[in-house]
Write a protein that holds these residues in place. Structure first.
Motif, PDB file in Angstrom:
ATOM      1  N   ASP A  87       0.818  -1.222   0.000  1.00 41.68           N
ATOM      2  CA  ASP A  87       0.000   0.000   0.000  1.00 41.68           C
ATOM      3  C   ASP A  87       0.849   1.267   0.000  1.00 41.68           C
ATOM      4  O   ASP A  87       0.322   2.370   0.109  1.00 41.68           O
ATOM      5  N   SER A  88       2.183   1.117  -0.125  1.00 39.98           N
ATOM      6  CA  SER A  88       3.081   2.265  -0.220  1.00 39.98           C
ATOM      7  C   SER A  88       4.239   1.900  -1.156  1.00 39.98           C
ATOM      8  O   SER A  88       5.372   1.666  -0.704  1.00 39.98           O
ATOM      9  N   PRO A  89       3.970   1.811  -2.456  1.00 42.98           N
ATOM     10  CA  PRO A  89       4.935   1.251  -3.409  1.00 42.98           C
ATOM     11  C   PRO A  89       6.312   1.921  -3.385  1.00 42.98           C
ATOM     12  O   PRO A  89       7.335   1.219  -3.338  1.00 42.98           O
ATOM     13  N   ALA A  90       6.350   3.246  -3.428  1.00 41.46           N
ATOM     14  CA  ALA A  90       7.639   3.932  -3.510  1.00 41.46           C
ATOM     15  C   ALA A  90       8.466   3.724  -2.245  1.00 41.46           C
ATOM     16  O   ALA A  90       9.674   3.451  -2.316  1.00 41.46           O
ATOM     17  N   SER A  91       7.836   3.848  -1.079  1.00 39.57           N
ATOM     18  CA  SER A  91       8.554   3.687   0.193  1.00 39.57           C
ATOM     19  C   SER A  91       9.070   2.268   0.358  1.00 39.57           C
ATOM     20  O   SER A  91      10.206   2.051   0.801  1.00 39.57           O
ATOM     21  N   ALA A  92       8.244   1.281   0.005  1.00 44.87           N
ATOM     22  CA  ALA A  92       8.655  -0.116   0.135  1.00 44.87           C
ATOM     23  C   ALA A  92       9.829  -0.420  -0.784  1.00 44.87           C
ATOM     24  O   ALA A  92      10.832  -1.020  -0.377  1.00 44.87           O
ATOM     25  N   ALA A  93       9.727   0.006  -2.053  1.00 42.71           N
ATOM     26  CA  ALA A  93      10.802  -0.255  -3.004  1.00 42.71           C
ATOM     27  C   ALA A  93      12.096   0.408  -2.564  1.00 42.71           C
ATOM     28  O   ALA A  93      13.181  -0.178  -2.656  1.00 42.71           O
ATOM     29  N   SER A  94      11.992   1.634  -2.068  1.00 41.66           N
ATOM     30  CA  SER A  94      13.187   2.375  -1.639  1.00 41.66           C
ATOM     31  C   SER A  94      13.892   1.694  -0.475  1.00 41.66           C
ATOM     32  O   SER A  94      15.124   1.555  -0.479  1.00 41.66           O
ATOM     33  N   LEU A  95      13.134   1.250   0.520  1.00 40.33           N
ATOM     34  CA  LEU A  95      13.755   0.621   1.691  1.00 40.33           C
ATOM     35  C   LEU A  95      14.359  -0.729   1.342  1.00 40.33           C
ATOM     36  O   LEU A  95      15.479  -1.056   1.769  1.00 40.33           O
ATOM     37  N   LEU A  96      13.644  -1.541   0.563  1.00 40.65           N
ATOM     38  CA  LEU A  96      14.182  -2.843   0.177  1.00 40.65           C
ATOM     39  C   LEU A  96      15.478  -2.690  -0.615  1.00 40.65           C
ATOM     40  O   LEU A  96      16.463  -3.416  -0.378  1.00 40.65           O
ATOM     41  N   ALA A  97      15.498  -1.727  -1.532  1.00 41.91           N
ATOM     42  CA  ALA A  97      16.713  -1.499  -2.322  1.00 41.91           C
ATOM     43  C   ALA A  97      17.859  -1.023  -1.437  1.00 41.91           C
ATOM     44  O   ALA A  97      19.004  -1.468  -1.589  1.00 41.91           O
ATOM     45  N   SER A  98      17.541  -0.136  -0.481  1.00 39.62           N
ATOM     46  CA  SER A  98      18.574   0.384   0.426  1.00 39.62           C
ATOM     47  C   SER A  98      19.175  -0.732   1.263  1.00 39.62           C
ATOM     48  O   SER A  98      20.402  -0.841   1.407  1.00 39.62           O
ATOM     49  N   LEU A  99      18.314  -1.580   1.814  1.00 40.02           N
ATOM     50  CA  LEU A  99      18.779  -2.669   2.675  1.00 40.02           C
ATOM     51  C   LEU A  99      19.716  -3.611   1.922  1.00 40.02           C
ATOM     52  O   LEU A  99      20.796  -3.971   2.409  1.00 40.02           O
ATOM     53  N   HIS A 100      19.337  -3.987   0.715  1.00 45.53           N
ATOM     54  CA  HIS A 100      20.157  -4.941  -0.039  1.00 45.53           C
ATOM     55  C   HIS A 100      21.422  -4.284  -0.594  1.00 45.53           C
ATOM     56  O   HIS A 100      22.463  -4.938  -0.703  1.00 45.53           O
ATOM     57  N   ARG A 101      21.343  -3.035  -0.927  1.00 46.28           N
ATOM     58  CA  ARG A 101      22.536  -2.318  -1.390  1.00 46.28           C
ATOM     59  C   ARG A 101      23.571  -2.222  -0.272  1.00 46.28           C
ATOM     60  O   ARG A 101      24.775  -2.378  -0.494  1.00 46.28           O
ATOM     61  N   ASN A 102      23.103  -1.971   0.951  1.00 48.04           N
ATOM     62  CA  ASN A 102      24.013  -1.805   2.086  1.00 48.04           C
ATOM     63  C   ASN A 102      24.588  -3.128   2.583  1.00 48.04           C
ATOM     64  O   ASN A 102      25.743  -3.192   3.001  1.00 48.04           O
TER      65      ASN A 102
END
Length: 570
Positions: A87-102
């Motif tokens: 229900d929050s596409p941009a926020s979810a995508a951003s956090l998942l990408a950040s976590l895996h990038r880090n």
């Protein structure tokens, strides 16, 4: 009878029998047909239950399919696709990408458990939700420089007529994450953290204390719990940490099987209350402190000091001034004096040749009562009542508020002192919180909390370390408590606590202006203590060399209470 008649009767009887049978068959057939058409009542209920059961199974299956598609996209690194299932596409995508990038985890897997039904919230129902399910899952990964890491979390699936969505919030991705945070690998101290009641690193420098260059605690809780915080590890190591996304600052490490970390210290400090207290002290240029406690449990909710460094909130020793009149009033009420009884408030009161007076030498009109004297903090009225008490009365009453005991709070505190009086002059000074009466802001916050709660509950900061909480040897009479509450409310509505007038929560208070030192004119500390009728909180404000309780401490107390009602942005 002729044969013809006999035969005719037989025919008639046969016709009657056939008719009856025919009617019976019609009736039976009609009933049977009706039953075949509508079914039996038991069978109908059974079929309805089967239909409901089947619908529930299909609903669960839908929720599990939605979770599977979300997890599949997450597992394969399709962040935008995963976000679209929430229900929050941009926020979810951003956090998942950040976590895996880090973290760069490899391998990485997610095992999903079975769905369980959950109550639909009001806001979800407003948005058209029909059902909600909780889906547990386990994340397993191997992180470079850190090693294996496994954690468990839960996702919430919300179903509407249009679609099923995964409710996104950072704590779903990892239970320790809050808004604005991510996970990263950082070189961090293996030392444990000092945490507030929400599990975050405590933001109160004076309470937390300092650590030297060798990683050893030197002041505050860092010193007291050095062994626990240091643990078996030493120095620093690469750890998975909660990290602020905006600044990149590592906030605190997460425990992994290979990390040898010290144990955290958990405190009762409520970060919102602590923030409200610290912000209120921004109004003060002189040394000051605010303490807030939860009367029902003794939990210390806030302890703010300005400037930082010296913990005057807990270990400061100050004459409490007229805030001590709460205790004096308890003794006078026990002696039989009623709030409505007349009590003169003259300009001066003489005791053994020593002149006592009120701040600015004010007087109250003829016909004033005990309640009036308390509300306006009339010294001469209280000293004039000294004959109603003996030399042990104040010490004994103070003990019902926990003063004079040894408190086991989990940190260093000064727990107050109200000695048995030696003579009438000593007693007269003690009645208005002067002479040898001493207290810390924590003690006076607890005094207000005792009135709110009806009995003393020892304050505590680190519950896990409290072994022998102090028990008051005396108790307050319920009638005395009722009168004290009424009189403390009068301070706000009719007396010197007018700075709190009109604030929500129905505050009850007592002001205090405490003389100290030998200067002429005498210097004064400013006090105000109180509690909120509508919530479980009591508090004390102290300003060193701060002037008057009502006019100087009052506005700071008002700012603190206003700050408590301001909601932080999410």
């Amino acid at each position: 009878m002729t044969e013809w008649h006999s035969e005719r009767d037989r025919v008639r009887r046969f016709r009657v029998i056939v008719g009856v049978v025919a009617v019976s068959l019609v009736i039976f057939g009609g009933v049977a047909g009706a039953l075949m058409l509508v079914g039996t009542p038991g069978r109908t209920a059974e079929r309805a239950e089967e239909a409901r059961h089947q619908a529930a199974k299909e609903s669960v299956a839908r929720a599990e399919r939605r979770m599977d598609t979300f997890v599949s996209a997450w597992r394969r690194g399709k962040w935008d696709a995963a976000g679209q299932y929430t229900d929050s596409p941009a926020s979810a995508a951003s956090l998942l990408a950040s976590l895996h990038r880090n973290l760069a985890p490899k391998p990485f897997s997610i095992d999903v458990g079975r769905a369980s039904a959950s109550t639909v919230t009001k806001s979800e129902r407003k948005a058209g939700a029909r059902a909600a399910y909780v889906m547990p899952f386990t994340v397993k990964m191997k992180v470079p420089r850190v090693g294996a890491y496994t954690y468990e979390s839960k996702a919430r699936i919300v179903q509407t007529a249009a679609r099923d969505v995964v409710h996104f919030e950072p704590s779903m991705v990892h239970p320790a994450l809050k808004v604005g945070q991510t996970l990263a690998v950082a070189r961090m101290s293996t030392r444990g953290s000092i945490l507030d009641s929400k599990g975050d690193v405590l933001a109160a420098a004076t309470l937390v204390g300092d650590v030297d260059s060798n990683g050893k605690g030197t002041t505050g809780l860092q010193k007291r719990y050095n062994k626990q915080l240091a643990g078996p590890g030493s120095g620093s190591a690469y750890l998975i940490s909660i990290t602020d996304r905006e600044t990149g600052r590592a906030v605190r490490p997460l425990r992994t099987p290979d990390a040898k970390l010290g144990a955290d210290v958990h405190t009762t400090i409520d970060p919102d209350v602590q923030r409200a207290a610290a912000k209120a002290l921004d109004l003060v240029s002189k040394p000051a402190a605010i303490v807030a406690v939860k009367p029902s449990t003794g939990d210390i909710l806030a302890a703010a000091n300005s400037p930082a460094g010296y913990n005057r909130a807990f270990i400061g020793q100050y004459p409490p001034g007229s805030t001590f009149k709460v205790i004096t009033s308890a003794a006078l009420l026990k002696s039989g004096l009623r709030p409505s009884d007349a009590l003169e408030c003259p300009r001066y009161e003489w005791v053994y040749g020593y002149r006592f007076t009120n701040q600015n030498e004010f007087v109250l009109p003829d016909g004033s009562t005990f309640r009036d004297a308390f509300a306006h903090s009339c010294n001469t009225a209280f000293i004039g009542a000294h004959k109603r008490l003996d030399d042990s009365s104040l010490a004994k009453t103070a003990s019902a508020f926990g003063i004079g005991g040894v408190w086991d709070t989990g940190t260093s505190t000064y727990d107050g002192s109200v000695p048995v009086n030696t003579d009438v002059l000593d007693r007269s000074a003690a009645m208005i919180g002067q002479g040898r009466d001493l207290a810390s802001p924590l003690v006076m916050a607890s005094v207000a909390g005792t009135v709110k709660n009806g009995k003393f509950v020892q304050p505590r900061l680190v519950p896990g370390a409290v072994r022998h909480p102090y028990q008051a040897p005396e108790s307050l009479d319920p009638g005395v408590v009722t009168d004290l509450r009424s009189m403390m409310r009068s301070v706000v509505t009719d007396g010197a606590g007018d700075a709190l007038r009109g604030l929500p929560g129905r505050p009850h208070a007592k002001t205090g202006t405490a003389e100290y030192g030998n200067a002429s004119p005498r210097r004064t500390h400013a006090w105000m203590i109180g509690y909120q009728e509508d919530s479980d909180i009591a508090w004390a404000v102290l300003i060193e060399d701060g002037g008057s309780g009502g006019s100087d401490a009052g506005p700071v107390a008002a700012a603190f209470l206003k700050n408590l009602t301001v909601k932080r942005p999410s």
